[in-house]
Design an enzyme around this catalytic site. Structure first.
Site, PDB file in Angstrom:
ATOM      1  N   LYS A  27     -13.245-105.282 -23.870  1.00  0.00           N
ATOM      2  CA  LYS A  27     -13.876-105.310 -25.227  1.00  0.00           C
ATOM      3  C   LYS A  27     -13.529-106.020 -26.179  1.00  0.00           C
ATOM      4  CE  LYS A  27     -12.479-101.485 -27.829  1.00  0.00           C
ATOM      5  NZ  LYS A  27     -12.767-100.261 -28.449  1.00  0.00           N
ATOM      6  N   SER A  28     -12.060-106.548 -26.165  1.00  0.00           N
ATOM      7  CA  SER A  28     -11.503-107.132 -27.165  1.00  0.00           C
ATOM      8  C   SER A  28     -12.182-108.798 -27.236  1.00  0.00           C
ATOM      9  CB  SER A  28      -9.969-107.539 -26.962  1.00  0.00           C
ATOM     10  OG  SER A  28      -9.287-106.106 -27.393  1.00  0.00           O
ATOM     11  N   ARG A  32     -14.785-111.085 -29.692  1.00  0.00           N
ATOM     12  CA  ARG A  32     -14.598-112.499 -30.043  1.00  0.00           C
ATOM     13  C   ARG A  32     -15.585-113.573 -29.634  1.00  0.00           C
ATOM     14  NH1 ARG A  32     -10.121-109.150 -30.168  1.00  0.00           N
ATOM     15  NH2 ARG A  32      -8.421-109.446 -31.582  1.00  0.00           N
ATOM     16  N   GLY A 100     -12.930-100.321 -35.198  1.00  0.00           N
ATOM     17  CA  GLY A 100     -11.962-100.873 -36.016  1.00  0.00           C
ATOM     18  C   GLY A 100     -11.878-102.189 -35.833  1.00  0.00           C
ATOM     19  N   ARG A 128      -9.839 -94.994 -41.435  1.00  0.00           N
ATOM     20  CA  ARG A 128      -8.920 -95.846 -41.103  1.00  0.00           C
ATOM     21  C   ARG A 128      -8.378 -96.842 -41.981  1.00  0.00           C
ATOM     22  NH1 ARG A 128     -10.429 -97.398 -34.785  1.00  0.00           N
ATOM     23  NH2 ARG A 128      -8.191 -98.189 -34.966  1.00  0.00           N
ATOM     24  N   SER A 173       0.380-106.765 -35.181  1.00  0.00           N
ATOM     25  CA  SER A 173      -1.061-106.166 -35.159  1.00  0.00           C
ATOM     26  C   SER A 173      -1.929-107.455 -34.649  1.00  0.00           C
ATOM     27  CB  SER A 173      -1.396-105.579 -36.210  1.00  0.00           C
ATOM     28  OG  SER A 173      -2.841-105.586 -36.378  1.00  0.00           O
ATOM     29  N   ASP A 321      -3.073-100.045 -26.493  1.00  0.00           N
ATOM     30  CA  ASP A 321      -4.261 -99.112 -26.132  1.00  0.00           C
ATOM     31  C   ASP A 321      -4.219 -98.191 -24.797  1.00  0.00           C
ATOM     32  OD1 ASP A 321      -5.720 -99.789 -28.214  1.00  0.00           O
ATOM     33  OD2 ASP A 321      -6.829-101.557 -27.529  1.00  0.00           O
ATOM     34  N   LYS A 348      -5.151 -94.852 -34.701  1.00  0.00           N
ATOM     35  CA  LYS A 348      -6.198 -95.501 -33.906  1.00  0.00           C
ATOM     36  C   LYS A 348      -7.303 -94.383 -34.257  1.00  0.00           C
ATOM     37  CE  LYS A 348      -4.149 -98.749 -31.616  1.00  0.00           C
ATOM     38  NZ  LYS A 348      -5.149-100.037 -31.483  1.00  0.00           N
ATOM     39  N   ARG A 393     -10.283 -92.962 -25.309  1.00  0.00           N
ATOM     40  CA  ARG A 393      -9.510 -93.190 -24.481  1.00  0.00           C
ATOM     41  C   ARG A 393      -8.664 -91.999 -23.962  1.00  0.00           C
ATOM     42  NH1 ARG A 393      -9.699 -98.598 -23.759  1.00  0.00           N
ATOM     43  NH2 ARG A 393      -9.792 -99.999 -25.754  1.00  0.00           N
TER      44      ARG A 393
END
EC number: 2.5.1.19
Length: 442
Positions: A27-28, A32, A100, A128, A173, A321, A348, A393
């Protein structure tokens, strides 16, 4: 009539995980790939893109910003990049759903544009915290308006011009680091981010893959503005965060033997493997060639007795995560497991420390919570009912607990699983988890 918001999972005990599978794309990296492909010059072809709700929200936002994107078709995308200065004003607010990552990275990417953009999301995302991103960007000259609580909706106004920053992050972060680096692409001079601990470096790796120079030394990352990104092919590996559920499931369920293919093994993401191995898990790794600047490999896991550990605080960012399912492993381990330095879990998609403690207690597991972590004593897991509170999750973590429970586990609040893992129920059932999903009538 049914509603996805009332989806429930039901898992009956006695299964084991056996097979040879590939979980969906990371996903990350998918986020990107779309963002950087959009501001590159030329055509970027992406393979392995995660067609989950979060990544699709990023894709929809980029289309709203004037970028032509063909797909996804079985994980394949073709992005017609517009260059660093080719984005256009959206017709309305950019709705980022539950993501997020999308909201924080878009803050950095849009801070240097010449038009106004508004970022919104679902009820969870609108609660958030965003100040951790908006404050360093404001120091660069960005004009971002938030609520008094520092939450979305976020209105990003055109800035007179971004200037560079030497930013020492108060807490580790990857999202904050990435937002500042993306804004740095539009600033004059060199922007530096100093990390207090190691975080994910997907942004740096992908910038490099697109030909944009990045310097990284001893916890400092630097980019200079005014460069250009050159389009090229991107292969997205299987998501280690999604693989983590199956790693834990196969480690705790007798009779399991599971192979996971093409898993991303970025050194900033393998904390889940290191923690499980320290607990005694039997996980074998067969490295493969890199994909899009990211190391990948095949994982094979079989059951092994687990024991409790004190998780090193410097490993926390490397597995941030994966802690919901790591808590399931700890619940099955002999002895005590302690986690500290993980206050980030409270902000989260849910307060993951509180929600996991609540659910594990309902299943008979001894848990003590603190502001920055918890202590768990392993023992038998009972059947029962738990609530995932809309956190994907947590829903999948408790599903794996059903492998070893002494009775059925019913999990409510599971609709958001599709944000990161479309097809989870089907794939889990394919390899032996006795799981079903039920849509409750409104």
């Amino acid at each position: 009539m049914t509603s996805a918001s009332n989806r429930q999972f039901r898992v009956t005990p006695g299964g084991c995980l056996r097979g040879d599978i590939r979980v969906p794309g990371d996903k990350s990296i998918s986020h990107r790939a779309v963002m950087l492909g959009a501001i590159a010059e030329g055509i970027t072809e992406v393979r392995g893109f995660l067609e989950g709700d979060d990544a699709m929200a990023t894709l929809a936002a980029m289309r709203a910003l004037g970028v032509a994107i063909d797909g996804p078709k079985q994980g394949a995308l073709q992005i017609d990049g517009v260059g660093l200065h080719g984005l256009s004003a959206p017709a309305g607010p950019l709705d980022l759903g539950n993501s997020g990552t999308s909201m924080r990275l878009f803050c950095g990417l849009l801070a240097g544009q010449t038009f106004t953009a508004e970022l919104v999301g679902d009820a969870s995302l609108m609660r958030r915290p965003m100040r951790r991103v908006t404050e360093p960007l404001a120091r660069m000259g960005a004009v971002i308006h938030a609520t008094e609580a520092g939450t979305a909706p976020l209105s990003i106004q055109p800035a007179a011009g971004l200037h560079t920053i030497d930013y020492a992050m108060p807490m580790a972060s990857a999202q904050v680091k990435s937002a500042v680096l993306l804004a740095g692409l539009y600033a004059r001079g060199q922007t530096t981010v100093t990390e207090p601990g190691i975080t994910r470096d997907h942004t740096e790796r992908m910038l490099t893959a697109f030909g944009y120079p990045v310097e990284s030394h001893g916890g400092e990352v630097r980019v200079s503005g005014g460069g250009r990104l050159t389009a090229g092919p991107i292969d997205v590996p299987a998501d280690i965060s999604s693989a983590a559920f199956f790693l834990v499931g196969a480690a705790i369920a007798a009779g399991s033997s599971l192979t996971l293919r093409d898993v991303g093994l970025n050194p900033t993401r393998i904390g889940v493997i290191e923690i499980l191995r320290r607990m005694g898990a039997q996980i074998d790794i067969e490295p493969a060639s890199s994909a899009g600047g990211e190391p990948v490999g095949t994982l094979h896991v079989t059951p092994a007795p687990l024991h409790g550990i004190e998780i090193p605080t410097d490993w926390v960012p490397l597995a941030i995560d994966e802690f919901p399912v790591l808590f399931i492993a700890a619940a099955c381990a002999h002895g005590v497991t302690t986690l500290s330095g993980a206050e980030e879990l409270r902000v989260k998609e849910s307060d993951r420390l509180a929600v996991m403690a609540e659910g594990l207690t309902a299943l008979g597991v001894a848990v003590e919570t603190r502001a920055d972590g918890l202590t768990m004593t392993g023992g038998p897991i009972q059947g029962g009912r738990v609530h995932a509170h809309g956190d994907h999750r947590i829903a999948m973590a408790f599903a794996m607990a059903g492998l070893v429970a002494d009775g059925p586990i019913e999990i409510s609040g599971c609709a958001e699983v599709d944000t990161s893992f479309p097809g989870f129920v089907e794939l889990a059932a394919q390899v032996g988890l006795r799981i079903s999903a039920v849509e409750q009538a409104t």
